[in-house]
Structure formats: C-alpha cells, structure tokens
Design a protein around this motif. Structure first.
Motif, PDB file in Angstrom:
ATOM      1  N   THR A  82      -2.638  -3.703   1.491  1.00  0.00           N
ATOM      2  CA  THR A  82      -2.084  -3.501   2.830  1.00  0.00           C
ATOM      3  C   THR A  82      -3.244  -3.500   3.810  1.00  0.00           C
ATOM      4  O   THR A  82      -4.016  -2.537   3.870  1.00  0.00           O
ATOM      5  CB  THR A  82      -1.314  -2.164   2.904  1.00  0.00           C
ATOM      6  N   TRP A  83      -3.383  -4.589   4.559  1.00  0.00           N
ATOM      7  CA  TRP A  83      -4.575  -4.776   5.386  1.00  0.00           C
ATOM      8  C   TRP A  83      -4.429  -4.122   6.753  1.00  0.00           C
ATOM      9  O   TRP A  83      -3.384  -4.194   7.387  1.00  0.00           O
ATOM     10  CB  TRP A  83      -4.866  -6.265   5.571  1.00  0.00           C
ATOM     11  N   GLN A  84      -5.499  -3.497   7.168  1.00  0.00           N
ATOM     12  CA  GLN A  84      -5.585  -2.947   8.523  1.00  0.00           C
ATOM     13  C   GLN A  84      -7.058  -2.933   8.923  1.00  0.00           C
ATOM     14  O   GLN A  84      -7.892  -2.324   8.253  1.00  0.00           O
ATOM     15  CB  GLN A  84      -5.014  -1.524   8.583  1.00  0.00           C
ATOM     16  N   ASN A  85      -7.367  -3.652   9.987  1.00  0.00           N
ATOM     17  CA  ASN A  85      -8.748  -3.776  10.462  1.00  0.00           C
ATOM     18  C   ASN A  85      -9.693  -4.272   9.364  1.00  0.00           C
ATOM     19  O   ASN A  85     -10.824  -3.808   9.228  1.00  0.00           O
ATOM     20  CB  ASN A  85      -9.249  -2.431  11.015  1.00  0.00           C
ATOM     21  N   GLY A  86      -9.197  -5.215   8.548  1.00  0.00           N
ATOM     22  CA  GLY A  86     -10.033  -5.846   7.548  1.00  0.00           C
ATOM     23  C   GLY A  86     -10.212  -5.079   6.254  1.00  0.00           C
ATOM     24  O   GLY A  86     -10.938  -5.517   5.365  1.00  0.00           O
ATOM     25  N   LYS A  87      -9.549  -3.918   6.120  1.00  0.00           N
ATOM     26  CA  LYS A  87      -9.657  -3.105   4.908  1.00  0.00           C
ATOM     27  C   LYS A  87      -8.264  -2.747   4.404  1.00  0.00           C
ATOM     28  O   LYS A  87      -7.308  -2.637   5.174  1.00  0.00           O
ATOM     29  CB  LYS A  87     -10.435  -1.810   5.179  1.00  0.00           C
ATOM     30  N   CYS A  88      -8.163  -2.535   3.087  1.00  0.00           N
ATOM     31  CA  CYS A  88      -6.906  -2.072   2.521  1.00  0.00           C
ATOM     32  C   CYS A  88      -6.751  -0.586   2.800  1.00  0.00           C
ATOM     33  O   CYS A  88      -7.676   0.205   2.553  1.00  0.00           O
ATOM     34  CB  CYS A  88      -6.870  -2.323   1.013  1.00  0.00           C
ATOM     35  N   THR A  89      -5.574  -0.191   3.306  1.00  0.00           N
ATOM     36  CA  THR A  89      -5.348   1.204   3.650  1.00  0.00           C
ATOM     37  C   THR A  89      -5.272   2.100   2.421  1.00  0.00           C
ATOM     38  O   THR A  89      -5.455   3.315   2.522  1.00  0.00           O
ATOM     39  CB  THR A  89      -4.063   1.360   4.466  1.00  0.00           C
ATOM     40  N   TYR A  90      -5.016   1.524   1.250  1.00  0.00           N
ATOM     41  CA  TYR A  90      -4.920   2.309   0.018  1.00  0.00           C
ATOM     42  C   TYR A  90      -6.255   2.452  -0.701  1.00  0.00           C
ATOM     43  O   TYR A  90      -6.612   3.546  -1.131  1.00  0.00           O
ATOM     44  CB  TYR A  90      -3.893   1.687  -0.940  1.00  0.00           C
ATOM     45  N   CYS A  91      -6.977   1.349  -0.862  1.00  0.00           N
ATOM     46  CA  CYS A  91      -8.195   1.405  -1.698  1.00  0.00           C
ATOM     47  C   CYS A  91      -9.472   1.045  -0.952  1.00  0.00           C
ATOM     48  O   CYS A  91     -10.560   1.179  -1.512  1.00  0.00           O
ATOM     49  CB  CYS A  91      -8.035   0.489  -2.905  1.00  0.00           C
ATOM     50  N   GLY A  92      -9.360   0.575   0.304  1.00  0.00           N
ATOM     51  CA  GLY A  92     -10.551   0.238   1.074  1.00  0.00           C
ATOM     52  C   GLY A  92     -11.151  -1.106   0.743  1.00  0.00           C
ATOM     53  O   GLY A  92     -12.251  -1.429   1.200  1.00  0.00           O
ATOM     54  N   ALA A  93     -10.456  -1.935  -0.055  1.00  0.00           N
ATOM     55  CA  ALA A  93     -10.972  -3.259  -0.401  1.00  0.00           C
ATOM     56  C   ALA A  93     -11.136  -4.113   0.854  1.00  0.00           C
ATOM     57  O   ALA A  93     -10.407  -3.959   1.837  1.00  0.00           O
ATOM     58  CB  ALA A  93     -10.028  -3.950  -1.382  1.00  0.00           C
ATOM     59  N   SER A  94     -12.099  -5.025   0.818  1.00  0.00           N
ATOM     60  CA  SER A  94     -12.367  -5.912   1.946  1.00  0.00           C
ATOM     61  C   SER A  94     -11.357  -7.054   1.965  1.00  0.00           C
ATOM     62  O   SER A  94     -11.166  -7.755   0.961  1.00  0.00           O
ATOM     63  CB  SER A  94     -13.783  -6.470   1.836  1.00  0.00           C
ATOM     64  N   GLN A  95     -10.715  -7.266   3.118  1.00  0.00           N
ATOM     65  CA  GLN A  95      -9.769  -8.365   3.235  1.00  0.00           C
ATOM     66  C   GLN A  95     -10.466  -9.706   3.041  1.00  0.00           C
ATOM     67  O   GLN A  95      -9.916 -10.629   2.437  1.00  0.00           O
ATOM     68  CB  GLN A  95      -9.080  -8.326   4.601  1.00  0.00           C
ATOM     69  N   GLU A  96     -11.696  -9.802   3.512  1.00  0.00           N
ATOM     70  CA  GLU A  96     -12.458 -11.039   3.379  1.00  0.00           C
ATOM     71  C   GLU A  96     -12.670 -11.407   1.921  1.00  0.00           C
ATOM     72  O   GLU A  96     -12.662 -12.578   1.542  1.00  0.00           O
ATOM     73  CB  GLU A  96     -13.815 -10.885   4.086  1.00  0.00           C
TER      74      GLU A  96
END
Length: 504
Positions: free
Chosen positions: A137-151
């Motif tokens: 679940t992406w928000q500002n380039g990070k996953c809101t659950y685990c902090g993974a990078s969208q990039e």
C-alpha cells in the motif's frame, strides 16, 4: 568392508535465499521448540502457527512432537495425522515457492489435497499452509505496512513483491479466524528501503513480532538478528518495548551468527526468545560463543541498550561507580566538519583534509561545522568498525577500531571519520589515541557495537578520563579494580592493538 549409508535431512541441506531470508536448520528448530512447555505436545486442542513459513521445518518438527504426544489419546495413526494437520498446525508462507516447499515438507505433497498428501481431510490445495499474493500500500513512495520502497518493490505480476501476508493486514486474526496458543518462526530480516542494502536497508523482523503479539498467543518464539539490542534504524521503539517486556522469560543469544546458522554471516549475531504471556518475571539469558555458554538471570532493561554478558555488566558497574563523565560527551556526531564522504581534496586550501580516498587540501569556507576544533589537536577515528558487521574473527576476538590517527591543528576530515577530543597539546591527543587502543576501551565499546557503524552513542560506557596522563590496560584494570576473571574475559574477546600496528 562395512558400507555406511547416510540419509541426510533434506531441510538441513537447503541453500539460503539470502542473509535476510535464512532457512532454519532442523536442529535449531528443535532447540527453539524445547523452550515451550512439554505438556503442549499432548494437548489435542493446542493450536500452533508459523506465520513466516519458508521450508515448513517448524511445522514438520511440531508435527513429530504432536504425533508422539497424542499417541495414547488418538491411537489410530491416520486419525492422529488428520487431527494434527487439520486442527492444530497452521502456516503462512512468505512466497508462492515457499508455500509449495512447506506443503511438500509437512504434507508430503505440494498440494494439501493431492494424491500423495498424508492428510486425508483437506478439500483444497493449500490446506492449512496459506499463501496469498499481496500488494504493498503505497504512500509517499513507501509501503504503509512495511516501509518498502515503491521504486524497488512496485513490480509486475510475474515478480515477487515481498509483501508478506502476515504484516500486510490490520487484522492478522482474520487470516485463519482463530486464536493460537503458540506462534513460532524465523521471519524475513530486512527490505531495501530505496537507499541501498545492508546497513541502509530497513529491518522488518520487528514488524512480525509486533503483529504476532496482536494475536495474543500464550507463547511466542522467533529467531531474529540481535541488532535490536542497540536499536538504530527503525528499531529504537522496538528495542525499548522488548527490553521492558517482562513476558520475555528466555533469551538465547549467539554473538556469532555462524555458530547458529552455519556459513551465514549476520551482522551483530542472532538470538531467539520465549515470550510467555501469562508468566511475567525475570529473564534467563544464555550467551553462546562457540562451545562457551554464559548464563544469567536478569531484567533486560537495566541499561537503555542490552548488554550480552553478565561479566560485561559487572565491569560496566565498576566503571560507572568510579566515573561521572563518559566519552560520548567528547566524541563528535556524524560529519564532524560538515563534509560528506564524497568530498575530495582540492589543489589549494588553507586546511589539510583527510578522506578515505586520500589526503590533500581544502578551503576553510567549505567547513560548515566543528570550526572550534580546527585550531586544536584531536584524534580521528574511522566510523566503520574493523570487524565485519560486528562479527569476531576465527579466534572469537574483535578489534573494533580500524584507523586511529592524531590530527594536528588546521586538519579536518570527512564524515568517514569521527573526531575524539579537543586538545591544546599533541601529548594529550597522543594519550587519547593510546587510550582508544587499549583493550579496556575497545571492550566497553564492543558491549553495544553490533553493527559496522560506530557512533558517539557507542561510547556511553567508556569513562572520560584526563588525558594529562598516559593510560594503558594495566593502569585501567587497576583503577577500576577488575579481578582476574574479568581481565581474562576482556582478553578473550578483544585483540591487542598498539601504536605500532598498521591501521587498515
């Protein structure tokens, strides 16, 4: 000739996916399961969950124990198998591939309802080992659950997303719609957060532990990196919660991960623990270094950072009783002169510059901090530890520091180094450099240095002594009244280092 056939357990022969997704050897799994009360294995109503199944080894070994423990209550073997696999053991795989591997290990068939499955009661191919492809679940380039990078992880459907089922939901209890008595496993350790790998990656094992606690099991046990002891990136709050949690009744600590996972080098070592929801109290700590095991019973939150060894705690107590100031107050923060590591020497300048790529000149107008240090003597210390990820050498010893160098006035350095002290004379700076080289000083730093990166916070137990006099180990051991076994302990863990040694 007598021929001996050796039939190894295939799950002990698996190659690891990476240092972040490590397969757990069966022998280690059984050491972890031994922490649980023995009566669980004869309870037909107890329910067990591995929320991070990779090979299925936790579920398989639990099944073996239940098969034996329930033999008198459910004497028919097939009935017992059906009961255990359909009503007691549950798993959540971390990928589609590990789901198949786990089912094959546990049910003897990659499909739970397949022709060769040893359990007769499943009516679908997943059984109780579930896998569902999830999306971040992406928000500002990070996953809101685990902090993974969208990039990095926003991938096409054919590629693995590493959006782990167990932590990508607000309601983990809905996955199986039941309560569990026991949750055990070996979670993934970290994810690339877009800033690189290794120390710049985001730890995620803490998320699995926090999510497991939401299910309120009676018992929780996981094996994880020990880096959380000293906090750091994304782990400060988790460290504080773990150290204060009186439900952690057993902690088994491996200073060298290779003593636990053969051939796997995990910075700072690893540990596993037993969390007992209904039985709070003091924690039994075992620290293992090869064949040596040090045991103690203590609360984990005596210090803000967890200290592995009971002997180390005794030494720290002696130092704190005789000291009012500590070296973290005189060690610089990151970028002591405001110069990033990529800065290179210039052809001209009024200051001398030291970088990891070589020395040269730089103009003083490029210096944005630490200007009060420029005209004085000080000591330069490499920010990177000499030990790879805090791991000891083959003899079980660590050096801790790599480059230690006295810096004359009009000399600055990049962020590859820390600066220690601020002196009017070269003699005082030399005394500090020699103090840093003592086993005593490096041992105190080592008690909380579990990664490659040295910061000022790692000096909180090192006394801030007058550098008007010279210090060596003999004087320091006498000053702090260390006894023979404490001195021997330090010598067993810390390599000698002197001013004549070539700094790497």
């Amino acid at each position: 000739m007598i021929q001996t056939n050796y039939n190894p357990d295939v799950l002990s022969c698996l190659a690891n996916l990476s240092n972040d997704e490590v397969f757990t050897p069966p022998s280690l799994v059984n050491d972890i399961l031994d922490l649980l009360p023995a009566e669980l294995w004869s309870n037909p109503n107890a329910k067990f969950l591995d929320p991070v199944s990779k090979s299925g080894v936790f579920l398989r070994e639990m099944a073996k124990r239940l098969m034996k423990g329930l033999e008198t209550q459910i004497p028919d073997k097939q009935e017992r198998i059906n009961h255990i696999f359909s009503k007691q053991l549950y798993g959540i795989a971390i990928t589609d591939l590990t789901a198949l591997l786990s089912r094959r290990s546990v049910y003897c068939s990659k499909t739970a309802n397949g022709k060769y499955s040893i359990c007769e009661t499943f009516d679908d191919d997943q059984g109780n080992i579930r896998y569902k492809r999830m999306k971040h679940t992406w928000q500002n380039g990070k996953c809101t659950y685990c902090g993974a990078s969208q990039e990095v992880y926003d991938r096409e459907d054919a590629l693995e997303t590493y959006a782990y089922n167990f932590i990508h939901t607000d309601k983990p209890e809905k996955i199986f719609n039941m309560k569990f008595d026991v949750i055990v496993g070996n979670p993934p350790y970290q994810l690339n957060d877009g800033g690189g790998t290794g120390s710049s990656a985001k730890p995620i094992y803490n998320l699995f532990i926090n999510q497991a606690k939401k299910l309120k099991p009676r018992y929780l046990s996981m094996i994880i990196p020990a880096r959380w002891y000293s906090g750091g990136k994304g782990l400060d709050e988790f460290r504080s919660e773990m150290l204060k949690d009186k439900s952690i009744r057993k902690l088994v600590d491996f200073a060298d991960s290779r003593d636990c996972f053969p051939g796997v080098d995990i910075a700072g070592g690893v540990c596993y623990f037993l969390w007992d929801r209904d039985n709070k109290g003091i924690c039994e700590v075992e620290t293992k270094r090869k064949e040596v095991v040090i045991k103690s019973s203590r609360f984990l939150d005596e210090f803000e950072t967890f200290v592995r060894d009971n002997l180390a705690i005794d030494i720290i107590h002696k130092v704190k009783q005789k000291s009012t100031s500590f070296l973290d107050s005189v060690v610089s923060s990151r970028m002591p002169f405001g110069l990033v590591s990529s800065v290179r020497p210039e052809k001209k300048g009024d200051l001398n510059l030291i970088t990891s790529a070589g020395n040269g000149k730089i103009s003083s107008d490029k210096v944005t901090s630490g200007k009060e240090l420029i005209d004085n003597w000080k000591v330069m210390l490499s920010k990177a530890s000499n030990d790879h990820g805090g791991q000891p050498d083959k003899e079980g010893k660590r050096r801790i520091f790599s480059r230690i160098e006295v810096m004359p006035p009009k000399t600055v350095c990049t962020e590859s180094y820390l600066v220690v002290g601020n002196y009017n004379s070269e003699a005082e700076a030399e005394n500090m450099a020699n103090f840093l080289r003592t086993k005593f000083c490096r041992f105190l730093v080592s008690t909380i240095l579990l990664t490659q990166n040295i910061t000022k916070g790692k000096f909180i137990f090192v006394p801030n002594l007058s550098m008007q006099e010279k210090w060596d180990d003999e004087k320091l051991f006498a000053k702090y009244e260390l006894i023979e076994n404490e001195i021997d302990f330090i010598s067993q863990l810390i390599r000698p280092m002197n001013s004549n040694e070539i700094d790497l």
